[in-house]
Design a protein around this motif. Structure first.
Motif, PDB file in Angstrom:
ATOM      1  N   SER A 204       0.828  -1.221   0.000  1.00  0.00           N
ATOM      2  CA  SER A 204       0.000   0.000   0.000  1.00  0.00           C
ATOM      3  C   SER A 204       0.859   1.266   0.000  1.00  0.00           C
ATOM      4  CB  SER A 204      -0.936  -0.008   1.212  1.00  0.00           C
ATOM      5  OG  SER A 204      -0.185  -0.194   2.396  1.00  0.00           O
ATOM      6  N   GLY A 205       2.133   1.130   0.446  1.00  0.00           N
ATOM      7  CA  GLY A 205       3.026   2.296   0.404  1.00  0.00           C
ATOM      8  C   GLY A 205       3.598   2.694   1.758  1.00  0.00           C
TER       9      GLY A 205
ATOM     10  N   SER B 104       6.367   1.590   3.399  1.00  0.00           N
ATOM     11  CA  SER B 104       7.817   1.837   3.358  1.00  0.00           C
ATOM     12  C   SER B 104       8.125   3.036   2.470  1.00  0.00           C
ATOM     13  CB  SER B 104       8.546   0.600   2.826  1.00  0.00           C
ATOM     14  OG  SER B 104       8.179  -0.535   3.579  1.00  0.00           O
ATOM     15  N   THR B 105       7.380   3.176   1.381  1.00  0.00           N
ATOM     16  CA  THR B 105       7.605   4.300   0.456  1.00  0.00           C
ATOM     17  C   THR B 105       7.393   5.627   1.179  1.00  0.00           C
ATOM     18  OG1 THR B 105       6.935   2.975  -1.442  1.00  0.00           O
ATOM     19  CG2 THR B 105       6.758   5.366  -1.696  1.00  0.00           C
TER      20      THR B 105
ATOM     21  N   GLN C  47      10.628  -7.784   6.582  1.00  0.00           N
ATOM     22  CA  GLN C  47      10.996  -7.711   5.162  1.00  0.00           C
ATOM     23  C   GLN C  47      12.182  -6.775   4.935  1.00  0.00           C
ATOM     24  OE1 GLN C  47       7.526  -7.837   2.075  1.00  0.00           O
ATOM     25  NE2 GLN C  47       6.799  -6.603   3.781  1.00  0.00           N
TER      26      GLN C  47
ATOM     27  N   PRO D 129       2.983  -5.936   6.918  1.00  0.00           N
ATOM     28  CA  PRO D 129       1.587  -5.919   6.446  1.00  0.00           C
ATOM     29  C   PRO D 129       0.688  -6.893   7.225  1.00  0.00           C
ATOM     30  CG  PRO D 129       2.963  -7.110   4.897  1.00  0.00           C
ATOM     31  CD  PRO D 129       3.883  -6.577   5.956  1.00  0.00           C
TER      32      PRO D 129
ATOM     33  N   ARG E 131      -4.125   2.426  -1.360  1.00  0.00           N
ATOM     34  CA  ARG E 131      -4.322   2.637  -2.792  1.00  0.00           C
ATOM     35  C   ARG E 131      -5.826   2.739  -3.049  1.00  0.00           C
ATOM     36  NH1 ARG E 131       0.156   0.683  -6.377  1.00  0.00           N
ATOM     37  NH2 ARG E 131       1.931   0.478  -4.984  1.00  0.00           N
TER      38      ARG E 131
ATOM     39  N   ASN F 257      -2.610   6.735  -1.606  1.00  0.00           N
ATOM     40  CA  ASN F 257      -1.288   6.624  -2.249  1.00  0.00           C
ATOM     41  C   ASN F 257      -1.415   5.906  -3.592  1.00  0.00           C
ATOM     42  OD1 ASN F 257       1.556   6.587  -2.611  1.00  0.00           O
ATOM     43  ND2 ASN F 257       1.600   4.465  -1.890  1.00  0.00           N
ATOM     44  N   ALA F 258      -0.439   6.205  -4.451  1.00  0.00           N
ATOM     45  CA  ALA F 258      -0.365   5.597  -5.786  1.00  0.00           C
ATOM     46  C   ALA F 258      -1.660   5.857  -6.547  1.00  0.00           C
ATOM     47  CB  ALA F 258      -0.057   4.099  -5.681  1.00  0.00           C
TER      48      ALA F 258
ATOM     49  N   ILE G 218      -0.998  11.125  -2.777  1.00  0.00           N
ATOM     50  CA  ILE G 218       0.321  10.856  -3.341  1.00  0.00           C
ATOM     51  C   ILE G 218       0.039  10.134  -4.659  1.00  0.00           C
ATOM     52  CG2 ILE G 218       2.550   9.733  -3.037  1.00  0.00           C
ATOM     53  CD1 ILE G 218       2.116  11.922  -0.928  1.00  0.00           C
TER      54      ILE G 218
ATOM     55  N   HIS H 147       0.580   8.171  -8.192  1.00  0.00           N
ATOM     56  CA  HIS H 147       1.444   7.101  -8.677  1.00  0.00           C
ATOM     57  C   HIS H 147       2.444   7.721  -9.643  1.00  0.00           C
ATOM     58  CE1 HIS H 147       2.892   3.570 -10.786  1.00  0.00           C
ATOM     59  NE2 HIS H 147       2.531   2.916  -9.710  1.00  0.00           N
ATOM     60  N   SER H 148       3.722   7.656  -9.282  1.00  0.00           N
ATOM     61  CA  SER H 148       4.696   8.271 -10.181  1.00  0.00           C
ATOM     62  C   SER H 148       6.031   7.536 -10.089  1.00  0.00           C
ATOM     63  CB  SER H 148       4.847   9.760  -9.854  1.00  0.00           C
ATOM     64  OG  SER H 148       5.955   9.979  -9.062  1.00  0.00           O
TER      65      SER H 148
ATOM     66  N   SER I  59       9.455   5.800  -7.008  1.00  0.00           N
ATOM     67  CA  SER I  59      10.201   4.533  -6.897  1.00  0.00           C
ATOM     68  C   SER I  59      11.660   4.751  -7.264  1.00  0.00           C
ATOM     69  CB  SER I  59       9.659   3.475  -7.859  1.00  0.00           C
ATOM     70  OG  SER I  59       8.286   3.451  -7.840  1.00  0.00           O
TER      71      SER I  59
HETATM   72  N1  LIG Z   1       3.093   6.646  -5.134  1.00  0.00           N
HETATM   73  C1  LIG Z   1       3.760   5.662  -5.716  1.00  0.00           C
HETATM   74  N2  LIG Z   1       4.177   5.780  -7.003  1.00  0.00           N
HETATM   75  C2  LIG Z   1       4.857   4.782  -7.616  1.00  0.00           C
HETATM   76  N3  LIG Z   1       5.169   3.611  -7.039  1.00  0.00           N
HETATM   77  C3  LIG Z   1       4.778   3.446  -5.760  1.00  0.00           C
HETATM   78  C4  LIG Z   1       4.066   4.431  -5.036  1.00  0.00           C
HETATM   79  N4  LIG Z   1       3.820   3.965  -3.792  1.00  0.00           N
HETATM   80  C5  LIG Z   1       4.354   2.732  -3.730  1.00  0.00           C
HETATM   81  N5  LIG Z   1       4.935   2.421  -4.914  1.00  0.00           N
HETATM   82  C6  LIG Z   1       5.605   1.166  -5.259  1.00  0.00           C
HETATM   83  O1  LIG Z   1       4.756   0.102  -4.858  1.00  0.00           O
HETATM   84  C7  LIG Z   1       5.505  -0.956  -4.274  1.00  0.00           C
HETATM   85  C8  LIG Z   1       5.003  -1.224  -2.867  1.00  0.00           C
HETATM   86  O2  LIG Z   1       5.267  -0.090  -2.051  1.00  0.00           O
HETATM   87  P1  LIG Z   1       5.823  -0.267  -0.576  1.00  0.00           P
HETATM   88  O3  LIG Z   1       6.885  -1.297  -0.523  1.00  0.00           O
HETATM   89  O4  LIG Z   1       6.124   1.083  -0.052  1.00  0.00           O
HETATM   90  O5  LIG Z   1       4.510  -0.821   0.143  1.00  0.00           O
HETATM   91  P2  LIG Z   1       4.415  -1.441   1.606  1.00  0.00           P
HETATM   92  O6  LIG Z   1       3.061  -1.086   2.126  1.00  0.00           O
HETATM   93  O7  LIG Z   1       5.577  -1.029   2.414  1.00  0.00           O
HETATM   94  O8  LIG Z   1       4.482  -3.006   1.289  1.00  0.00           O
HETATM   95  P3  LIG Z   1       4.658  -4.189   2.369  1.00  0.00           P
HETATM   96  O9  LIG Z   1       3.344  -4.318   3.040  1.00  0.00           O
HETATM   97  O10 LIG Z   1       5.010  -5.375   1.544  1.00  0.00           O
HETATM   98  O11 LIG Z   1       5.734  -3.773   3.325  1.00  0.00           O
HETATM   99  C9  LIG Z   1       6.967  -0.527  -4.322  1.00  0.00           C
HETATM  100  O12 LIG Z   1       7.557  -1.088  -5.473  1.00  0.00           O
HETATM  101  C10 LIG Z   1       6.899   0.993  -4.451  1.00  0.00           C
HETATM  102  O13 LIG Z   1       8.004   1.516  -5.149  1.00  0.00           O
END
Ligand SMILES: Nc1ncnc2c1ncn2[C@@H]1O[C@H](COP(=O)(O)OP(=O)(O)OP(=O)(O)O)[C@@H](O)[C@H]1O
Ligand SMILES: [Mg+2]
Length: 221
Positions: free
Chosen positions: A13-14, A16-17, A41, A86, A107, A135-136, A167, A169-170, A174
């Motif tokens: 969902s984003g 870590s991002t 992870q 997660p 998302r 996000n995304a 935020i 998706h761009s 990444s």
């Molecule tokens: N706003 C965004 N634009 C482009 N890509 C994104 C965006 N947000 C997340 N991503 C991409 O989506 C993927 C998942 O994002 P991320 O690892 O941050 O999610 P997470 O919630 O931390 O996942 P997990 O639950 O597995 O830890 C990554 O490859 C990241 O680069």
């Protein structure tokens, strides 16, 4: 000290991002910040390793979180950003227990809207302030994309506080992470960088409001 926890049972969902981009924003603005990667992870830790810079300390692991936070407070840390796994229970519930504010990235999609509800419930059970951050999301074209409008409507129907911004998706978001940077460090004028800055300002306002409410409760107790 303000503790911000990124949590969502939904993978990808984003969490870590957002933690990495906001961490980089804090480093650039010289705010004493500690990152905690509480997800086995290790995404945030990987980004931090690629980054190789010393201006943003990182603690890895979800054990003894209380002691880690007490040490951070003693060391003068002002902001703690905690990335979580997660799931919605165990170590994540513990991190939420320590949070001043929980950010739940989401998302805009049916499965995502459904999945965040477990995390929202944990926040409600523990009486923790939380906000969903979309996000995304598809780029705005004057107004919100219909996917985003639907997601906001669903959150409103569930009485879930949701950040008014998004935020988008761009690839820039990444790409900068792949270089151990944040959007602001790659290009301070990009739209991703603006969105992260807007999110940060909004989170700061929320922290101020939470602090004012806590003071009011303490005075009336
Ligand atoms: N706003 C965004 N634009 C482009 N890509 C994104 C965006 N947000 C997340 N991503 C991409 O989506 C993927 C998942 O994002 P991320 O690892 O941050 O999610 P997470 O919630 O931390 O996942 P997990 O639950 O597995 O830890 C990554 O490859 C990241 O680069
Ligand atoms: Mg992650």
């Amino acid at each position: 000290m303000n503790v911000l926890v990124f949590a969502s049972r939904k993978g990808g969902s984003g969490k870590s991002t957002l933690a990495a981009h906001l961490g980089s924003y804090m480093a650039e603005h010289s705010r004493p910040t500690l990152l905690i990667d509480a997800d086995p992870q290790g995404s945030l830790a990987l980004w931090h390793e690629v980054r190789g810079a010393r201006n943003l300390p990182l603690h890895v692991g979800s054990k003894h979180l209380g002691a880690t936070l007490a040490n951070a407070r003693r060391d003068g840390v002002e902001w703690v950003l905690i990335d979580t796994a997660p799931i919605a229970e165990g170590s994540v519930a513990e991190a939420i227990w320590h949070a001043d504010l929980v950010v739940i990235p989401m998302r805009p999609g049916l499965f995502d809207i459904d999945a965040v509800q477990a995390t929202i419930q944990v926040c409600r059970d523990l009486k923790k302030p939380y906000a969903v951050v979309i996000n995304a999301a598809p780029a705005k074209n004057g107004s919100d994309d219909p996917m985003v409008t639907d997601a906001r409507g669903a959150m409103q129907a569930l009485d879930v506080p949701t950040w008014a911004g998004q935020i988008t998706h761009s690839p820039e978001l990444s790409l900068s992470l792949a270089h151990g940077a944040g959007a602001n460090e790659l290009s301070s004028r990009s739209s991703g960088s603006n969105e992260i800055g807007n999110l940060w300002r909004s989170l700061t306002r929320s922290f101020d409001a939470i602090a004012a409410m806590t003071r009011k409760h303490a005075q009336s107790a």
